[in-house]
Design a protein around this motif. Sequence first.
Motif, PDB file in Angstrom:
ATOM      1  N   LEU A   1      -2.792  17.505   5.441  1.00 26.57           N
ATOM      2  CA  LEU A   1      -2.655  16.489   4.404  1.00 26.57           C
ATOM      3  C   LEU A   1      -1.659  15.413   4.812  1.00 26.57           C
ATOM      4  N   THR A   2      -0.573  15.824   5.445  1.00 30.99           N
ATOM      5  CA  THR A   2       0.410  14.834   5.906  1.00 30.99           C
ATOM      6  C   THR A   2      -0.204  13.922   6.956  1.00 30.99           C
ATOM      7  N   LYS A   3      -0.948  14.493   7.892  1.00 31.77           N
ATOM      8  CA  LYS A   3      -1.588  13.677   8.929  1.00 31.77           C
ATOM      9  C   LYS A   3      -2.574  12.681   8.315  1.00 31.77           C
ATOM     10  N   MET A   4      -3.364  13.148   7.353  1.00 28.15           N
ATOM     11  CA  MET A   4      -4.328  12.240   6.735  1.00 28.15           C
ATOM     12  C   MET A   4      -3.616  11.171   5.926  1.00 28.15           C
ATOM     13  N   GLY A   5      -2.592  11.557   5.165  1.00 26.79           N
ATOM     14  CA  GLY A   5      -1.847  10.583   4.388  1.00 26.79           C
ATOM     15  C   GLY A   5      -1.166   9.555   5.269  1.00 26.79           C
ATOM     16  N   CYS A   6      -0.555   9.998   6.357  1.00 25.40           N
ATOM     17  CA  CYS A   6       0.088   9.077   7.296  1.00 25.40           C
ATOM     18  C   CYS A   6      -0.929   8.149   7.945  1.00 25.40           C
ATOM     19  N   THR A   7      -2.114   8.674   8.215  1.00 24.59           N
ATOM     20  CA  THR A   7      -3.174   7.855   8.798  1.00 24.59           C
ATOM     21  C   THR A   7      -3.536   6.707   7.867  1.00 24.59           C
ATOM     22  N   LEU A   8      -3.728   7.011   6.585  1.00 21.74           N
ATOM     23  CA  LEU A   8      -4.091   5.976   5.618  1.00 21.74           C
ATOM     24  C   LEU A   8      -2.966   4.967   5.444  1.00 21.74           C
ATOM     25  N   ALA A   9      -1.728   5.449   5.406  1.00 20.02           N
ATOM     26  CA  ALA A   9      -0.590   4.546   5.255  1.00 20.02           C
ATOM     27  C   ALA A   9      -0.429   3.654   6.480  1.00 20.02           C
ATOM     28  N   GLU A  10      -0.563   4.237   7.669  1.00 20.34           N
ATOM     29  CA  GLU A  10      -0.419   3.462   8.896  1.00 20.34           C
ATOM     30  C   GLU A  10      -1.508   2.402   9.009  1.00 20.34           C
ATOM     31  N   ALA A  11      -2.728   2.746   8.635  1.00 18.18           N
ATOM     32  CA  ALA A  11      -3.846   1.803   8.723  1.00 18.18           C
ATOM     33  C   ALA A  11      -3.644   0.608   7.811  1.00 18.18           C
ATOM     34  N   ASN A  12      -2.882   0.797   6.737  1.00 16.23           N
ATOM     35  CA  ASN A  12      -2.688  -0.268   5.751  1.00 16.23           C
ATOM     36  C   ASN A  12      -1.259  -0.812   5.745  1.00 16.23           C
ATOM     37  N   ASP A  13      -0.503  -0.503   6.819  1.00 16.77           N
ATOM     38  CA  ASP A  13       0.887  -0.967   6.913  1.00 16.77           C
ATOM     39  C   ASP A  13       1.669  -0.617   5.653  1.00 16.77           C
ATOM     40  N   GLY A  14       1.468   0.605   5.188  1.00 10.32           N
ATOM     41  CA  GLY A  14       2.085   1.014   3.938  1.00 10.32           C
ATOM     42  C   GLY A  14       3.032   2.179   4.085  1.00 10.32           C
ATOM     43  N   ILE A  15       3.230   2.880   2.993  1.00  7.28           N
ATOM     44  CA  ILE A  15       4.184   3.976   2.912  1.00  7.28           C
ATOM     45  C   ILE A  15       3.491   5.208   2.351  1.00  7.28           C
TER      46      ILE A  15
ATOM     47  N   TYR B   1       0.842  -1.188   0.000  1.00  2.89           N
ATOM     48  CA  TYR B   1       0.000   0.000   0.000  1.00  2.89           C
ATOM     49  C   TYR B   1       0.880   1.242   0.000  1.00  2.89           C
ATOM     50  N   CYS B   2       0.584   2.161  -0.910  1.00  6.61           N
ATOM     51  CA  CYS B   2       1.337   3.417  -0.992  1.00  6.61           C
ATOM     52  C   CYS B   2       0.374   4.543  -1.318  1.00  6.61           C
ATOM     53  N   VAL B   3       0.382   5.588  -0.508  1.00  6.21           N
ATOM     54  CA  VAL B   3      -0.431   6.766  -0.788  1.00  6.21           C
ATOM     55  C   VAL B   3       0.486   7.925  -1.153  1.00  6.21           C
ATOM     56  N   VAL B   4       0.217   8.531  -2.288  1.00  4.85           N
ATOM     57  CA  VAL B   4       0.936   9.720  -2.730  1.00  4.85           C
ATOM     58  C   VAL B   4       0.149  10.948  -2.304  1.00  4.85           C
ATOM     59  N   VAL B   5       0.809  11.870  -1.627  1.00  3.45           N
ATOM     60  CA  VAL B   5       0.174  13.110  -1.189  1.00  3.45           C
ATOM     61  C   VAL B   5       0.796  14.261  -1.970  1.00  3.45           C
ATOM     62  N   ALA B   6      -0.014  14.936  -2.767  1.00  2.90           N
ATOM     63  CA  ALA B   6       0.469  16.061  -3.569  1.00  2.90           C
ATOM     64  C   ALA B   6       0.151  17.358  -2.838  1.00  2.90           C
ATOM     65  N   VAL B   7       1.181  18.132  -2.525  1.00  4.06           N
ATOM     66  CA  VAL B   7       1.014  19.360  -1.744  1.00  4.06           C
ATOM     67  C   VAL B   7       1.668  20.524  -2.479  1.00  4.06           C
ATOM     68  N   SER B   8       0.918  21.600  -2.649  1.00  6.86           N
ATOM     69  CA  SER B   8       1.482  22.809  -3.243  1.00  6.86           C
ATOM     70  C   SER B   8       1.309  24.024  -2.349  1.00  6.86           C
ATOM     71  N   ASN B   9       0.386  23.926  -1.380  1.00  5.24           N
ATOM     72  CA  ASN B   9       0.089  25.051  -0.488  1.00  5.24           C
ATOM     73  C   ASN B   9       0.690  24.780   0.891  1.00  5.24           C
ATOM     74  N   PRO B  10       1.612  25.607   1.359  1.00  8.24           N
ATOM     75  CA  PRO B  10       2.213  25.386   2.680  1.00  8.24           C
ATOM     76  C   PRO B  10       1.183  25.280   3.802  1.00  8.24           C
ATOM     77  N   ALA B  11       0.053  25.967   3.676  1.00  3.70           N
ATOM     78  CA  ALA B  11      -0.965  25.936   4.726  1.00  3.70           C
ATOM     79  C   ALA B  11      -1.646  24.574   4.830  1.00  3.70           C
ATOM     80  N   SER B  12      -1.521  23.750   3.791  1.00  5.33           N
ATOM     81  CA  SER B  12      -2.180  22.436   3.793  1.00  5.33           C
ATOM     82  C   SER B  12      -1.249  21.300   4.190  1.00  5.33           C
ATOM     83  N   VAL B  13       0.021  21.608   4.447  1.00  5.88           N
ATOM     84  CA  VAL B  13       1.003  20.550   4.702  1.00  5.88           C
ATOM     85  C   VAL B  13       0.612  19.689   5.894  1.00  5.88           C
ATOM     86  N   ASP B  14       0.337  20.307   7.026  1.00  5.58           N
ATOM     87  CA  ASP B  14       0.071  19.539   8.249  1.00  5.58           C
ATOM     88  C   ASP B  14      -1.149  18.623   8.105  1.00  5.58           C
TER      89      ASP B  14
END
Length: 272
Positions: free
Chosen positions: A19-33, A4-17
């Motif tokens: 989006l990263t938290k949500m992406g990490c959540t999905l990766a962690e739930a699926n033992d992925g990257i 499992y791999c989720v790609v998180v595309a970020v262009s706005n500095p205000a969205s980094v935190d």
Amino acid sequence: MSEYCVVVAVSNPASVDPLTKMGCTLAEANDGIIKIASVKQTPPQLPAATYDEFGSKEEAIIDRALAVADSFDARTEGVTPFSRDTAESIVSLIDRVDASALLVGASELTPFKESWLGRSLIETITERVTCDVYAERIGPGLAVPGGSILVPIADGTHADAVVRVATDIGRVHDMRVELVTVVSPTADPQTISRSEKRLGAHVPDGSDPTVQTDVVLGDSIVATLVELTGDHDVTVLGATEQSSFEQLLSGTIPTALARRSRNPLVLVNSSS
């Protein structure tokens, strides 16, 4: 698909935190990257030899994302590719890593049809990739708080994927998931019973986290769902069989929820 791999595309500095938290959540739930990408867009006329003069904002985005990801049990990598075509760069990354999902985001102040990486850009990417696409509407609260997750269920091809995303979030953060459908206050008992059975069919076996169902009476689907968002911390929503992802992004229900809800909203477009 090996991992499992989720790609998180970020262009706005205000969205980094968020989006990263949500992406990490999905990766962690699926033992992925999770692979976080911030594309350094270069002018067409710019010689490749001068690329190093650009991209400080994107590098700062990746540095911040990696710092946020430290609090999660998910392997995280950051990339800042140079590209004259942002869509092509993201699609190439998704293909190269055989991504399971792409996550993009938007400001809570911008209507869906005018948001994300640019409406035409997200449409282009969605049309060209075979993975799931998730679009997180950044709300006034935390991207992954605690408490409960609202999941409106309609007759749609994305319902199972919506429940899967919601339960992934709930499992990592110990949040309760509530599946709801809205029916008219004048609905007869048979209609309500069918709605209850439809919701029950989406509850995973041996569900962890807790998944509850509720048939809610309401004259207006939009108004009822907006009111319900006030009782939850995250809303996860999918397209219906009659609505493409592009229509979902600019449709009545998600637009109304995005503008009026008090929690983050995740839109799901399943590839299956």
